[in-house]
Design a protein around this motif. Sequence first.
Motif, PDB file in Angstrom:
ATOM      1  N   LEU A  28      35.966   6.397  37.887  1.00 10.47           N
ATOM      2  CA  LEU A  28      36.487   6.272  36.532  1.00 10.47           C
ATOM      3  C   LEU A  28      36.928   7.619  35.969  1.00 10.47           C
ATOM      4  O   LEU A  28      37.983   7.732  35.343  1.00 10.47           O
ATOM      5  CB  LEU A  28      35.424   5.657  35.616  1.00 10.47           C
ATOM      6  N   THR A  29      36.117   8.632  36.174  1.00 12.16           N
ATOM      7  CA  THR A  29      36.438   9.953  35.616  1.00 12.16           C
ATOM      8  C   THR A  29      37.582  10.633  36.352  1.00 12.16           C
ATOM      9  O   THR A  29      38.144  11.608  35.845  1.00 12.16           O
ATOM     10  CB  THR A  29      35.198  10.863  35.649  1.00 12.16           C
ATOM     11  N   SER A  30      37.946  10.142  37.534  1.00 12.91           N
ATOM     12  CA  SER A  30      39.038  10.753  38.296  1.00 12.91           C
ATOM     13  C   SER A  30      40.383  10.104  38.015  1.00 12.91           C
ATOM     14  O   SER A  30      41.414  10.561  38.524  1.00 12.91           O
ATOM     15  CB  SER A  30      38.745  10.660  39.802  1.00 12.91           C
ATOM     16  N   LEU A  31      40.390   9.051  37.211  1.00 18.12           N
ATOM     17  CA  LEU A  31      41.642   8.356  36.901  1.00 18.12           C
ATOM     18  C   LEU A  31      42.421   9.126  35.833  1.00 18.12           C
ATOM     19  O   LEU A  31      41.857   9.537  34.813  1.00 18.12           O
ATOM     20  CB  LEU A  31      41.355   6.937  36.406  1.00 18.12           C
ATOM     21  N   PHE A  32      43.713   9.303  36.073  1.00 21.62           N
ATOM     22  CA  PHE A  32      44.545  10.091  35.156  1.00 21.62           C
ATOM     23  C   PHE A  32      45.594   9.248  34.436  1.00 21.62           C
ATOM     24  O   PHE A  32      46.317   9.766  33.593  1.00 21.62           O
ATOM     25  CB  PHE A  32      45.243  11.228  35.922  1.00 21.62           C
ATOM     26  N   ILE A  34      46.302   5.835  32.068  1.00 21.70           N
ATOM     27  CA  ILE A  34      45.587   4.929  31.167  1.00 21.70           C
ATOM     28  C   ILE A  34      45.562   3.511  31.704  1.00 21.70           C
ATOM     29  O   ILE A  34      44.549   2.810  31.595  1.00 21.70           O
ATOM     30  CB  ILE A  34      46.209   4.974  29.755  1.00 21.70           C
ATOM     31  N   HIS A  35      46.657   3.064  32.328  1.00 21.52           N
ATOM     32  CA  HIS A  35      46.653   1.681  32.818  1.00 21.52           C
ATOM     33  C   HIS A  35      45.640   1.505  33.944  1.00 21.52           C
ATOM     34  O   HIS A  35      45.061   0.431  34.102  1.00 21.52           O
ATOM     35  CB  HIS A  35      48.046   1.245  33.261  1.00 21.52           C
ATOM     36  N   ASP A  36      45.374   2.568  34.722  1.00 23.23           N
ATOM     37  CA  ASP A  36      44.346   2.478  35.761  1.00 23.23           C
ATOM     38  C   ASP A  36      42.953   2.398  35.141  1.00 23.23           C
ATOM     39  O   ASP A  36      42.084   1.659  35.624  1.00 23.23           O
ATOM     40  CB  ASP A  36      44.429   3.687  36.699  1.00 23.23           C
ATOM     41  N   VAL A  37      42.747   3.165  34.067  1.00 19.99           N
ATOM     42  CA  VAL A  37      41.458   3.129  33.364  1.00 19.99           C
ATOM     43  C   VAL A  37      41.229   1.734  32.787  1.00 19.99           C
ATOM     44  O   VAL A  37      40.128   1.171  32.903  1.00 19.99           O
ATOM     45  CB  VAL A  37      41.417   4.192  32.243  1.00 19.99           C
ATOM     46  N   PHE A  38      42.267   1.155  32.172  1.00 15.48           N
ATOM     47  CA  PHE A  38      42.117  -0.175  31.582  1.00 15.48           C
ATOM     48  C   PHE A  38      41.830  -1.229  32.644  1.00 15.48           C
ATOM     49  O   PHE A  38      40.948  -2.076  32.470  1.00 15.48           O
ATOM     50  CB  PHE A  38      43.365  -0.561  30.790  1.00 15.48           C
ATOM     51  N   LYS A  39      42.568  -1.196  33.754  1.00 18.81           N
ATOM     52  CA  LYS A  39      42.352  -2.170  34.820  1.00 18.81           C
ATOM     53  C   LYS A  39      40.929  -2.093  35.354  1.00 18.81           C
ATOM     54  O   LYS A  39      40.281  -3.120  35.606  1.00 18.81           O
ATOM     55  CB  LYS A  39      43.345  -1.922  35.952  1.00 18.81           C
ATOM     56  N   CYS A  40      40.432  -0.864  35.505  1.00 18.88           N
ATOM     57  CA  CYS A  40      39.060  -0.692  36.009  1.00 18.88           C
ATOM     58  C   CYS A  40      38.049  -1.247  35.007  1.00 18.88           C
ATOM     59  O   CYS A  40      37.106  -1.953  35.384  1.00 18.88           O
ATOM     60  CB  CYS A  40      38.802   0.788  36.280  1.00 18.88           C
ATOM     61  N   ALA A  41      38.254  -0.931  33.712  1.00 18.92           N
ATOM     62  CA  ALA A  41      37.338  -1.429  32.676  1.00 18.92           C
ATOM     63  C   ALA A  41      37.379  -2.949  32.604  1.00 18.92           C
ATOM     64  O   ALA A  41      36.351  -3.602  32.349  1.00 18.92           O
ATOM     65  CB  ALA A  41      37.702  -0.824  31.324  1.00 18.92           C
ATOM     66  N   LEU A  42      38.547  -3.525  32.836  1.00 15.68           N
ATOM     67  CA  LEU A  42      38.693  -4.976  32.778  1.00 15.68           C
ATOM     68  C   LEU A  42      37.853  -5.656  33.867  1.00 15.68           C
ATOM     69  O   LEU A  42      37.246  -6.707  33.635  1.00 15.68           O
ATOM     70  CB  LEU A  42      40.167  -5.343  32.938  1.00 15.68           C
ATOM     71  N   THR A  43      37.780  -5.022  35.046  1.00 22.07           N
ATOM     72  CA  THR A  43      36.970  -5.598  36.133  1.00 22.07           C
ATOM     73  C   THR A  43      35.483  -5.463  35.856  1.00 22.07           C
ATOM     74  O   THR A  43      34.675  -6.207  36.411  1.00 22.07           O
ATOM     75  CB  THR A  43      37.305  -4.911  37.468  1.00 22.07           C
ATOM     76  N   LEU A  44      35.118  -4.509  34.985  1.00 25.78           N
ATOM     77  CA  LEU A  44      33.701  -4.253  34.696  1.00 25.78           C
ATOM     78  C   LEU A  44      33.211  -5.025  33.467  1.00 25.78           C
ATOM     79  O   LEU A  44      32.006  -5.073  33.203  1.00 25.78           O
ATOM     80  CB  LEU A  44      33.469  -2.754  34.476  1.00 25.78           C
ATOM     81  N   THR A  45      34.127  -5.592  32.705  1.00 23.42           N
ATOM     82  CA  THR A  45      33.747  -6.302  31.479  1.00 23.42           C
ATOM     83  C   THR A  45      33.449  -7.759  31.811  1.00 23.42           C
ATOM     84  O   THR A  45      34.288  -8.472  32.366  1.00 23.42           O
ATOM     85  CB  THR A  45      34.881  -6.210  30.441  1.00 23.42           C
TER      86      THR A  45
END
Length: 767
Positions: A28-32, A34-45
């Motif tokens: 998560l901290t290596s993603l630069f 925003i759409h990658d951060v959102f996609k990752c958060a979506l899989t975790l929610t």
Amino acid sequence: MMDLPCVQWQDHVAQKWTRLGPELKEKLTSLFEIHDVFKCALTLTTQDDLDFVQSISARYSVEKDAEQAAKCRERGNSSFKTRDYTAAALHYSQGICFAPLSSEQLSLCYANRSAALYHLQHYQESLDDIDRALKNSYPSHLLHKLEDRHMQCLKHLSVGQKAKEDQPNPASKNHKDPDRVKRASVDPLTNGIHPQAAVAFSPEKGRHLVAAERIAAGEVILHDRPYSCVLIPGMEEVQEKGQRQDTERAELLGVEHRRCHRCLIETLCPVPCEGCSYSRYCSTSCQRDAWEEHHCWECPLGADLMVMGVMSQLALRVTLKAGLKNIQMARDPITDEHTSCLNRESSDPCTSYYGDSYSSVFHLRHHLDHHSPGVCFLCAVTIAALYLKLSKAGSPPASWDLSRPLGANSQSPDEEGDIANWNSELWLLGSVVLRHMLQLRCNAQAILMLQDTGAANSPVQSSREIRIATAIFPTLSLLNHSCCPNTSLVFSTGTSLPADVGENVAEYSSTARGVTVTVRAAKVITAGQEILHCYGPHNSRMATQERQRLLQEQYYFLCQCEACTLQQEGGSEGSQQWSGVGDSPQSGFLCGKCKGSLKKSSEARGFICSQSSCGYRMSSSEVSHRLQEIRVNLEKAVDLMERERPDEALTLLRRAQSQSGLILAETHPVQGELADATARAYASMGDWNNAASHLERSATAIGSQYGEDSIELGRQLFKLAQLHFNGGARGPVLSVIPKVRELLCLHSGPDCHELQELRAMEDCLQG
């Protein structure tokens, strides 16, 4: 702080972050992007997260509720019996918002509000409420009351009808005299930057505003409207007269109950949302516009938005308003006709200027690389949960529905028939909402208004600045920060017409509803000089080290403005007032031995007499303790005045002044507060001479703290003019008016209502 999600949700997400494995955290901290951060958060929610949101939002219910409507009506009846008709109207309005459609409670609340409005001489609004009561099945055995009131309203309206047409809407405070607009000889108001200023770019400052030519003090630099804004719940608390404020009353009379949820104008007779008990508007046009723009998608989410905070809601509103077409254009700025390249050597779209289009908002810095991992995760999971909640509410917004042509008519999310799928491509909506939420942490602008704090019938104005909403401004966002800014900001709401709107009044009025910010030069700005405003930490209120810490934490830069640089070069706080003890000024302490001034000791924590021959010392803890004693008495005195007990308040204030005289110079801000409170107490007793004498002392302290050309001094001198006028002191009032006029014109412009009152004073005294 309602800008952020509620504390329970913050804690929930923090625990979720703690439970993540090291590899996932590193990912998560290596993603630069925003759409990658959102996609990752979506899989975790998960559904558990959505259920948790639901459990919290239950306490913020915004459903229609006949029982709550009845309680509000009873509170309104209590206020009505004490002839506090303003409070009564507000309570009845709250009942109207709670009452189910076409219910008897709705008709009763409308009828009762019409009575309160009648006594406030708002006859047309009273008639409107009578009509609404009749349309909602008002009980037949009570009809005679409405018929009698209807006749009385028509009678009052028929008298002096022509004069009434030239006056502002009495239920809305922000309308201006249309005749004044017609007299204006300048060009119509246009949003944007005036010719004296220009947009520039540098790697160090990014996009910023500079003077293209010399700008005189008081000259307008720009007008701007927010791309979107959201009211802050509970930020404005108004007491009913003669009563202590309690939790229930503060809730009922908050800013969200007194202002339109779209244009923010203050109103006593709001039009409710038909779907929820929270949103309300000044007119059916604002209600309709808000519904079409964003509220048809917010309404089904109900209290979930309150759990997720103002920033999340504002980010969602910006995205819904923009729609897919505007976002696609912003992502491909080459096709944006508003684009003006400021840096030919860079392909970064953040170095270009896009006027007042959505692209200006889209390309604000989001600082993904500066936000802490915890903050990024909180924002990402919050927006992921919001996205999932929105997807469960129904079909996508029309401007986001990829299954039908762009521009198709919007439909309610609970429409019957074929509901479009929230297919995988629509992750872009959530990604853009997240982008805006991250931007808002550094680019949100508080909308500030003056709120009357004294009694409604007070002969002397008493007010304070309050934050009523959070907004994102396309052009205002260009201004960088300074702790000693060279500009002043003034916000207006509703359909208020500025003095420089010109002759095209009708055209302006049709599009003017909403919030406007006007930026004026607070001092002469030379050609090439940067135009700056203050993000909050100001050198007249806060020490350099504290200002720099706050700015670094929220905005990710080390402030090196003129105030910070000069004070650092001085080796200490230099000429700066503030010491590290609470909010106490260094230059305002007196030596307990020789009555000279104390200065901060460089050798030990505390203060030492500036006279080397004296050597008197005082510890920081002792200073804090003595200041606290003074403040306690001051707060108690203010509370007594609010309960209309000025005699007892004066006794406490005299005690506090005796204490302050031993340790504080006349220019210390606390001395100014004491003198101001004492002036209020004398004024409430009709002792104008004593009131004016103490207010002069307060003005001296304010001038020392904020500067002789500050708006704070202007407002204090305006109160002094009122006191002299009420006391019949013709000479003193005429002598202070020129200075007041100069300061108010400089910061608020020639059309502010205080200047209108000053003109009325002069006409009366010279007539």
